[in-house]
Design a protein around this motif. Structure first.
Motif, PDB file in Angstrom:
ATOM      1  N   ALA A 179       3.946  -1.717  -4.630  1.00  0.00           N
ATOM      2  CA  ALA A 179       3.866  -2.485  -3.381  1.00  0.00           C
ATOM      3  C   ALA A 179       2.928  -1.769  -2.424  1.00  0.00           C
ATOM      4  O   ALA A 179       2.980  -0.547  -2.287  1.00  0.00           O
ATOM      5  CB  ALA A 179       5.247  -2.626  -2.755  1.00  0.00           C
ATOM      6  N   ASP A 180       2.080  -2.547  -1.798  1.00  0.00           N
ATOM      7  CA  ASP A 180       1.071  -1.967  -0.906  1.00  0.00           C
ATOM      8  C   ASP A 180       1.055  -2.740   0.406  1.00  0.00           C
ATOM      9  O   ASP A 180       0.511  -3.838   0.493  1.00  0.00           O
ATOM     10  CB  ASP A 180      -0.300  -2.042  -1.613  1.00  0.00           C
ATOM     11  N   TRP A 181       1.670  -2.158   1.392  1.00  0.00           N
ATOM     12  CA  TRP A 181       1.733  -2.773   2.726  1.00  0.00           C
ATOM     13  C   TRP A 181       0.452  -2.448   3.477  1.00  0.00           C
ATOM     14  O   TRP A 181       0.052  -1.285   3.553  1.00  0.00           O
ATOM     15  CB  TRP A 181       2.957  -2.228   3.461  1.00  0.00           C
ATOM     16  N   ARG A 182      -0.229  -3.467   3.961  1.00  0.00           N
ATOM     17  CA  ARG A 182      -1.453  -3.235   4.733  1.00  0.00           C
ATOM     18  C   ARG A 182      -1.202  -3.676   6.166  1.00  0.00           C
ATOM     19  O   ARG A 182      -1.266  -4.868   6.477  1.00  0.00           O
ATOM     20  CB  ARG A 182      -2.606  -4.024   4.120  1.00  0.00           C
ATOM     21  N   PRO A 183      -0.872  -2.672   6.996  1.00  0.00           N
ATOM     22  CA  PRO A 183      -0.458  -3.027   8.360  1.00  0.00           C
ATOM     23  C   PRO A 183      -1.526  -3.807   9.109  1.00  0.00           C
ATOM     24  O   PRO A 183      -1.209  -4.756   9.829  1.00  0.00           O
ATOM     25  CB  PRO A 183      -0.183  -1.677   9.029  1.00  0.00           C
ATOM     26  N   GLY A 184      -2.794  -3.453   8.904  1.00  0.00           N
ATOM     27  CA  GLY A 184      -3.871  -4.141   9.619  1.00  0.00           C
ATOM     28  C   GLY A 184      -3.904  -5.626   9.301  1.00  0.00           C
ATOM     29  O   GLY A 184      -4.220  -6.453  10.150  1.00  0.00           O
ATOM     30  N   GLU A 185      -3.580  -5.946   8.061  1.00  0.00           N
ATOM     31  CA  GLU A 185      -3.609  -7.355   7.637  1.00  0.00           C
ATOM     32  C   GLU A 185      -2.240  -8.008   7.761  1.00  0.00           C
ATOM     33  O   GLU A 185      -2.083  -9.196   7.475  1.00  0.00           O
ATOM     34  CB  GLU A 185      -4.086  -7.449   6.175  1.00  0.00           C
ATOM     35  N   ASN A 186      -1.242  -7.171   8.105  1.00  0.00           N
ATOM     36  CA  ASN A 186       0.119  -7.675   8.202  1.00  0.00           C
ATOM     37  C   ASN A 186       0.533  -8.362   6.899  1.00  0.00           C
ATOM     38  O   ASN A 186       1.094  -9.450   6.909  1.00  0.00           O
ATOM     39  CB  ASN A 186       0.224  -8.634   9.395  1.00  0.00           C
ATOM     40  N   SER A 187       0.220  -7.706   5.807  1.00  0.00           N
ATOM     41  CA  SER A 187       0.537  -8.342   4.523  1.00  0.00           C
ATOM     42  C   SER A 187       0.893  -7.291   3.476  1.00  0.00           C
ATOM     43  O   SER A 187       0.539  -6.113   3.599  1.00  0.00           O
ATOM     44  CB  SER A 187      -0.661  -9.155   4.030  1.00  0.00           C
ATOM     45  N   VAL A 188       1.615  -7.759   2.483  1.00  0.00           N
ATOM     46  CA  VAL A 188       2.003  -6.894   1.366  1.00  0.00           C
ATOM     47  C   VAL A 188       1.367  -7.430   0.100  1.00  0.00           C
ATOM     48  O   VAL A 188       1.410  -8.629  -0.167  1.00  0.00           O
ATOM     49  CB  VAL A 188       3.539  -6.886   1.164  1.00  0.00           C
ATOM     50  N   THR A 189       0.761  -6.522  -0.664  1.00  0.00           N
ATOM     51  CA  THR A 189       0.319  -6.891  -2.004  1.00  0.00           C
ATOM     52  C   THR A 189       1.309  -6.276  -2.992  1.00  0.00           C
ATOM     53  O   THR A 189       1.577  -5.081  -2.940  1.00  0.00           O
ATOM     54  CB  THR A 189      -1.101  -6.373  -2.287  1.00  0.00           C
ATOM     55  N   LEU A 211      12.724 -11.011   1.788  1.00  0.00           N
ATOM     56  CA  LEU A 211      12.277 -10.127   2.866  1.00  0.00           C
ATOM     57  C   LEU A 211      12.223 -10.834   4.212  1.00  0.00           C
ATOM     58  O   LEU A 211      12.073 -10.196   5.253  1.00  0.00           O
ATOM     59  CB  LEU A 211      10.885  -9.579   2.540  1.00  0.00           C
ATOM     60  N   GLY A 212      12.305 -12.161   4.202  1.00  0.00           N
ATOM     61  CA  GLY A 212      12.194 -12.913   5.451  1.00  0.00           C
ATOM     62  C   GLY A 212      10.786 -12.860   6.015  1.00  0.00           C
ATOM     63  O   GLY A 212      10.591 -12.838   7.225  1.00  0.00           O
ATOM     64  N   MET A 213       9.799 -12.802   5.146  1.00  0.00           N
ATOM     65  CA  MET A 213       8.410 -12.770   5.630  1.00  0.00           C
ATOM     66  C   MET A 213       7.691 -14.048   5.218  1.00  0.00           C
ATOM     67  O   MET A 213       8.094 -14.720   4.278  1.00  0.00           O
ATOM     68  CB  MET A 213       7.673 -11.532   5.103  1.00  0.00           C
ATOM     69  N   PRO A 214       6.626 -14.415   5.950  1.00  0.00           N
ATOM     70  CA  PRO A 214       5.904 -15.637   5.571  1.00  0.00           C
ATOM     71  C   PRO A 214       5.285 -15.466   4.192  1.00  0.00           C
ATOM     72  O   PRO A 214       4.690 -14.426   3.897  1.00  0.00           O
ATOM     73  CB  PRO A 214       4.810 -15.757   6.638  1.00  0.00           C
ATOM     74  N   GLU A 215       5.434 -16.492   3.389  1.00  0.00           N
ATOM     75  CA  GLU A 215       4.998 -16.434   2.000  1.00  0.00           C
ATOM     76  C   GLU A 215       3.510 -16.088   1.867  1.00  0.00           C
ATOM     77  O   GLU A 215       3.112 -15.358   0.962  1.00  0.00           O
ATOM     78  CB  GLU A 215       5.293 -17.798   1.371  1.00  0.00           C
ATOM     79  N   ASN A 216       2.700 -16.600   2.803  1.00  0.00           N
ATOM     80  CA  ASN A 216       1.259 -16.361   2.673  1.00  0.00           C
ATOM     81  C   ASN A 216       0.838 -14.964   3.121  1.00  0.00           C
ATOM     82  O   ASN A 216      -0.318 -14.609   3.056  1.00  0.00           O
ATOM     83  CB  ASN A 216       0.454 -17.441   3.404  1.00  0.00           C
ATOM     84  N   ARG A 217       1.824 -14.170   3.553  1.00  0.00           N
ATOM     85  CA  ARG A 217       1.536 -12.769   3.859  1.00  0.00           C
ATOM     86  C   ARG A 217       1.887 -11.869   2.670  1.00  0.00           C
ATOM     87  O   ARG A 217       1.806 -10.647   2.762  1.00  0.00           O
ATOM     88  CB  ARG A 217       2.343 -12.297   5.072  1.00  0.00           C
ATOM     89  N   LEU A 218       2.343 -12.473   1.624  1.00  0.00           N
ATOM     90  CA  LEU A 218       2.691 -11.725   0.417  1.00  0.00           C
ATOM     91  C   LEU A 218       1.768 -12.186  -0.698  1.00  0.00           C
ATOM     92  O   LEU A 218       1.631 -13.387  -0.943  1.00  0.00           O
ATOM     93  CB  LEU A 218       4.153 -11.998   0.032  1.00  0.00           C
ATOM     94  N   ARG A 219       1.114 -11.213  -1.321  1.00  0.00           N
ATOM     95  CA  ARG A 219       0.235 -11.545  -2.434  1.00  0.00           C
ATOM     96  C   ARG A 219       0.814 -10.890  -3.683  1.00  0.00           C
ATOM     97  O   ARG A 219       1.098  -9.691  -3.676  1.00  0.00           O
ATOM     98  CB  ARG A 219      -1.159 -10.989  -2.147  1.00  0.00           C
ATOM     99  N   SER A 279       7.574   0.000   1.019  1.00  0.00           N
ATOM    100  CA  SER A 279       6.185   0.205   1.422  1.00  0.00           C
ATOM    101  C   SER A 279       6.003  -0.074   2.911  1.00  0.00           C
ATOM    102  O   SER A 279       5.288   0.639   3.614  1.00  0.00           O
ATOM    103  CB  SER A 279       5.259  -0.686   0.590  1.00  0.00           C
ATOM    104  N   MET A 280       6.695  -1.112   3.393  1.00  0.00           N
ATOM    105  CA  MET A 280       6.590  -1.412   4.827  1.00  0.00           C
ATOM    106  C   MET A 280       7.239  -0.311   5.657  1.00  0.00           C
ATOM    107  O   MET A 280       6.747   0.050   6.719  1.00  0.00           O
ATOM    108  CB  MET A 280       7.259  -2.763   5.126  1.00  0.00           C
ATOM    109  N   ARG A 281       8.349   0.236   5.144  1.00  0.00           N
ATOM    110  CA  ARG A 281       9.053   1.277   5.909  1.00  0.00           C
ATOM    111  C   ARG A 281       8.296   2.591   5.927  1.00  0.00           C
ATOM    112  O   ARG A 281       8.210   3.245   6.948  1.00  0.00           O
ATOM    113  CB  ARG A 281      10.469   1.479   5.340  1.00  0.00           C
ATOM    114  N   ILE A 282       7.764   2.995   4.766  1.00  0.00           N
ATOM    115  CA  ILE A 282       7.093   4.309   4.756  1.00  0.00           C
ATOM    116  C   ILE A 282       5.598   4.185   5.057  1.00  0.00           C
ATOM    117  O   ILE A 282       4.889   5.175   5.128  1.00  0.00           O
ATOM    118  CB  ILE A 282       7.313   5.076   3.428  1.00  0.00           C
TER     119      ILE A 282
END
Ligand SMILES: Cc1cc2nc3c(=O)[nH]c(=O)nc-3n(C[C@H](O)[C@H](O)[C@H](O)COP(=O)(O)OP(=O)(O)OC[C@H]3O[C@@H](n4cnc5c(N)ncnc54)[C@H](O)[C@@H]3O)c2cc1C
Lengths: 281, 776
Positions: free
Chosen positions: B206-216, B235-243, B270-273
């Motif tokens: 899992a790769d959280w990219r804070p700048g893009e507000n998205s997780v790959t 996760l309760g996140m918008p689907e299009n923010r997850l790739r 990944s989002m936490r750390i």
């Protein structure tokens, strides 16, 4: 599948190795085919492994004085294909060919296998049938143990702390001898559910010498002495095979119960005898 | 412009090597564990050693203080997140909340309790050992029939009795069938728990990219898009923010048709750390924590007339669900019920499923998913009936097959079989083995006291899963075809192949339809940011549904290509031929590349036509497809040891039209290997306390190359009317057809000793005991 942290040393000489092994929580690393899986499963966690692989001369095979000497570090593949072993104690070469797969045979060693003493290992059956002698040394001792006195229990041998297997000595086979090794391989592990090694000498159509080593059936490999005696007294192979494993403890697991193992030992003793008889001139 | 027209060679039906193999066999393919990222951390999961226990306390301080450890997470941290999803629904289904990490109780050995995150995987593993969990062990139950017994420990305390659901289905008039029956045979038949054992275990990065507000999320999965929707939900996140990106997948067999706790956990971590994090499953975890397959205890009753005509079938099906529902867990046995009549035309069935909780890892779809159990059941029952009536097992089958003129045929379970010629593969297989000669040889062998067996299985299966109304999240598939400005063709398929070979078969279809060389076609899949939404690969649907979507996308695109071609040639109409648009009146042509350039440069456009050459099609299948076939096994049993030797294995499969026979053979071989695994060797065994005693590859006997018989594979071809390619699906056929053929063969070998049935796996000791019993 990740071992605990450990130190590694690779001594260049036997003395150095024996010195290291004289103290501390150290384990020998030979082919690593048993030790490394155990460490990965965290069933073994030595503080240090002492790799014998860099010491020259521990894997030699020589023939002298009616014996074949095989260095502890000889791989299963070397034993399987050595012209000396094939000519002088073919039972051992044949047994080696049944161990694991090519990769395992390229890495695993004779010394490692017998020191590990897995109750389902192949070599012990042959070493018993061949009446092998095992030379063990430590920093301050050097002794020889008969195969029959070496395998004490599952994963337990006559080795004392600090001792290593240096070589295995086997009598050169007489031309009148016949041999055979019959194995039931476990479909998952490939180890012996039962393995029976047989060596016989026939004179004027009579069996005058019989040696039967059985592995896999019980907690340790054993010699089927009652069956050997019957054969030497002239009993038919079927009758002799029928007493193999009598009075011996038998293992039981999901794949094979004690009764079935004992039964297999008898059937395969008979089959190994048939092969040996067909080979005995 | 050229004027030569080359006659195109069609690739459909050609034995073409797989495009994907060079990278796979040269080690240049990228699997999950090959992914490395700057700053990547590693997670190790602390799992329950108990099958049932209360968690009194968890102390993470010692682990958190270890070198390299950056965080330790427990349910306290993840409790606000959603649960591991179950997409299947049944009336009255009890769905235990399946938390990502255990809260106050564990329900099976391997249940995740905590996650340790460290700078490398060794440090993470060492620290995991330092997490102290204070357990209060509780009684467990691991056997589904024992779980149903009075006084059994409750897996979920709120549901004593351990029944998760009951399900009844019937068709025709079962009472009448049984009252009219002249003979009824009954048998308890089990389909043991199996461990799917993909060569590559599961894994997630899992790769959280804070700048893009998205997780790959990189995951070794069969269903990237469904995973995206479901993990975003957890996760309760918008689907299009997850790739979700699926690298090369080293085998799935259904075990990766799922969403597990680890995918959501890694995204959360990944989002936490604020760092990428990787988790790769160990083999031990794969055995204890990834879904198992099968787990049936079936009670069958088959009613028939003395002339062998079958009248009706009753089934009581006990499904071992494990401790939780994974994605499709409770739906799998309902597939067994759908397929229980097999290829036979009796019209009366009744089935009762009891879904049972046990303190074991959940069961779910494993190659065949419900259909091997059904096929094993009916094919064993037919043999048992044949033995009862002293009829030949071939004759009784031929007598009961649905006839060639009866398609589409409606089954009493409500399916509509699309097309078939059920006797054809059976006859072909029997000819191949010379059945009468084999029976003569068998008679001779029996006189000599040898145990020789001939076993037949004629299986049907349900593929191209499936029309959307029968699926929780849609059963269509999607394809996009893009002709690039240089004329190269890119296909985006929503199916997510992972070994099936669609990169090759789809390229063949494209090459045929567009007339371009196969090498010009690239098939892309498994990245939710690149590929339009899709359902995925499972249920032998990749080609039968995804391929049809591709076909229709190609038709739209061809129409547009022709418009540009006609414009360039100043012709009223053109045909597509040999990679060119051809004006049939003049013989003049423009190449594909010229057309593509014109469509993108857009200097001129045909009337009412937009630039570009891209087409997307979502295809909804009107029905399932129903492949079938016959497997014949000749075996010999060693009377002294119980060893089974397979002398011949003949598989004649009918999977509709065949795009690439090489790939079909590959699927059959792999499928048969797994069928043999179930028939002869594999079994996941838990002890009384819920400990998995076949927890290593040294105990769990997978089929190995040196144990495999030679498989004589051939085909009949009955096209499916369901899709334009006429294909049916073949991914699971080998597995489904195999196990009853093997067991029928061995039971046939032992039948002179009075043996009527044996449960799998047919271990030598089991056979030996049957021989002892028979001789006594
Ligand atoms: C996949 C697989 C399949 C296998 N199948 C079989 C099979 O069918 N039949 C069979 O018999 N075996 C089988 N084995 C085991 C294999 O033969 C091992 O090689 C052998 O048991 C150990 O030898 P090694 O050289 O690898 O020893 P290592 O693993 O290095 O060491 C094993 C143990 O012996 C000790 N040791 C090693 N050398 C010495 C020495 N010279 N003196 C004293 N102690 C020593 C080590 O400290 C360790 O405790 C299999 C192994 C694998 C991985």
């Amino acid at each position: 599948m990740i071992p605990q942290a450990f130190d590694y040393s690779a001594p260049q000489s036997l003395e150095e190795a024996l010195g290291l092994l004289a103290s501390g929580d150290r384990k020998i690393l030979a082919g690593g085919m048993s030790l490394i899986p155990m460490m990965k499963l965290r069933l073994a966690a030595p503080a240090e492994v002492v790799d014998l692989g860099r010491i020259a001369g521990l894997d030699g095979i020589t023939e002298a004085g009616g014996f074949v000497h095989i260095g502890a570090m000889a791989t299963h593949h070397t034993v399987e294909t050595s012209p000396a072993v094939r000519a002088s104690c073919p039972l051992l070469a044949e047994t080696a060919s049944h161990i694991g797969d090519v990769q395992v045979r390229n890495m695993g060693t004779l010394g490692g296998s017998i020191a590990h003493a897995d109750p389902a290992a192949d070599y012990p059956a042959a070493l018993l049938a061949l009446e092998a002698e095992i030379r063990v040394v430590s920093a301050h001792s050097d002794r020889t143990v008969n195969a029959a006195d070496f395998f004490l229990d599952a994963f337990t041998t006559a080795l004392e702390p600090g001792e290593i297997v240096l070589e295995v000595r086997l009598p050169v086979e007489q031309s009148s001898e016949g041999y055979g090794y019959e194995k039931v391989a476990h479909p998952a592990s490939g180890f012996a559910v039962v393995g029976v090694a047989v060596r016989i000498t026939r004179e004027h159509g009579r069996i005058i010498m019989a040696r039967i080593g059985v592995t896999g059936m019980g907690p340790h490999a054993f010699r089927a002495r009652a069956a050997e005696r019957l054969l030497e007294e002239g009993a038919a192979p079927e009758r002799a095979a029928a007493v193999v494993g009598e009075g011996e403890e038998a293992n039981s697991d999901l794949y094979a119960s004690a009764d079935y193992r004992r039964h297999l030992a008898r059937i395969h003793a008979r089959r190994a005898l048939a092969v040996a008889l067909s080979r005995a001139s | 412009m050229a004027t030569t027209i080359s006659k195109p060679e069609t690739l459909f039906g050609k034995r073409i090597r797989r495009q994907e193999d060079p990278r796979l066999i040269t080690g240049t393919a990228v699997y999950l564990d090959d992914i490395k990222m700057p700053g990547m951390h590693h997670a190790c999961i602390v799992r329950s050693p108990h099958a049932a226990a209360k968690i009194r306390a968890i102390d993470t301080a010692a682990a958190a203080g270890r070198p390299g450890v950056v965080a330790v997470f427990t349910a306290k941290d993840t409790g606000h997140l959603g649960a591991v999803p179950c997409a299947a629904s049944l009336p009255g289904l009890r769905v235990p909340r399946h938390d990502l990490l255990a809260r106050d109780r564990v329900y099976y050995v391997g249940h995740p309790v905590a996650v340790v995150v460290a700078t490398d995987r060794y440090l993470a593993r060492d620290a995991a050992e330092m997490v102290e969990v204070d357990y209060e062990p509780l009684p467990a139950v691991a056997d589904p029939e024992k779980a149903l017994a009075e006084g059994a420990p409750a897996v979920h305390p709120e549901w004593p009795g351990n029944v998760a659901f009951t399900f009844h289905q019937e068709g025709g008039n079962i009472e009448q069938a049984f009252s009219e029956a002249e003979v009824v045979v009954k048998q308890r038949i089990t389909s043991q728990r199996l461990i799917p054992t993909a060569l590559e275990t599961r894994g997630v990065v899992a790769d959280w990219r804070p700048g893009e507000n998205s997780v790959t999320l990189f995951s070794s999965t069969q269903i990237p898009h469904l995973m995206r929707t479901l993990v975003a939900g957890i996760l309760g996140m918008p689907e299009n923010r997850l790739r979700v990106v699926t690298p090369e997948v080293g085998g799935g067999f259904g075990s990766k048709l799922n969403v597990y706790a680890e995918e959501a956990l890694m995204a959360f971590i990944s989002m936490r750390i604020q760092k990428p994090v990787k988790w790769v499953e160990s083999r031990r975890e794969n055995f204890t924590c990834t879904i198992h397959g099968r787990g049936h205890v079936d009670y069958f009753e088959l009613a028939a007339r003395r002339d062998g005509v079958m009248l009706g079938l009753k089934l009581k099906l006990i499904q071992d669900l494990g401790a939780y529902h994974q994605l499709l867990t409770p739906a799998i046995p309902t597939l067994s019920v759908l397929m229980m009549p097999g290829l036979y035309k009796f019209q009366n069935v009744s089935a009762d499923i009891v879904g049972v909780f046990t303190n074991c890892v959940p069961t779910d779809a494993y190659r065949g998913a419900g259909r091997p159990e059904a096929t094993h059941g009916i094919e064993r029952m037919v043999d048992i009936l044949a033995a009862e009536l002293a009829m030949d097992p071939v004759e009784i089958r031929l007598k009961n097959f649905v006839g060639n003129d009866e398609f589409p045929y409606t089954t009493p379970t409500g399916l509509s079989y699309d097309s078939g010629n059920y006797a054809a593969p059976l006859r072909k297989a029997l000819e191949q083995v010379d059945y009468p000669a084999l029976r003569r040889e068998q008679a001779q062998a029996r006189e000599e006291g040898r145990l020789m067996g001939i076993g037949v299985s004629t299986y049907g299966e349900i593929c191209a899963i499936g029309p959307s109304p029968s699926m929780p999240a849609g059963g269509w598939e999607s394809a996009t075809v893009k002709i690039e400005p240089t004329g190269k063709v890119t296909v985006l398929t929503g199916a997510s192949p992972h070994g099936q070979g669609e990169e090759t078969t789809f390229a063949q279809v494209v090459a045929d339809e567009l007339g371009v060389p196969m090498d010009d076609v690239l098939v892309v899949h498994g990245d939710t940011s690149v590929v339009q939404y899709g359902i995925g690969t499972f249920g032998s649907r990749g080609t039968a549904v995804g391929g049809a979507a591709l076909f229709y996308a190609l038709q739209d695109l061809k129409a547009k290509v022709k418009k540009f071609g006609a414009m360039l040639l100043d012709a009223p109409a053109v045909i597509l031929s040999g990679g060119s648009c051809v004006d049939e009146r003049t013989g003049k042509s423009v190449s594909f590349a010229e057309v593509a350039a014109a469509a993108y440069h857009a200097k001129r456009l045909p009337p009412a036509t937009e630039p570009g050459l891209v087409s997307t099609h979502f295809w909804e299948p009107p029905n399932f497809t129903f492949p079938f076939g016959a497997h014949v096994v000749v075996s010999e049993v060693d009377r002294e040891t119980g060893d089974i030797r397979i002398r011949r294995y003949v598989a004649v499969d009918d999977c509709g039209k065949i795009i690439n026979p090489l790939l079909v053979d590959g699927q059959v071989h792999g499928g048969v290997a797994q069928g043999l695994g179930q028939a002869l060797w594999e079994q996941a065994v838990y002890d009384e306390n819920g400990q998995l005693i076949t927890g290593e590859l040294t105990d769990y006997a997978l089929p190995k190359a040196h144990l495999m018989p030679w498989i004589e594979s051939s085909h009949t071809e009955t096209p499916s009317p369901v899709n334009p390619l006429g294909v049916k699906g073949v991914g699971e056929a080998g597995t489904i057809g195999c196990s009853p053929a093997v067991v029928n063969s061995v039971v046939d070998a032992l039948s002179p000793l009075g043996v009527r049935h044996l449960d799998m796996p047919l271990t030598p000791e089991k056979i030996w005991k049957a021989i002892q019993g028979g001789q006594a």
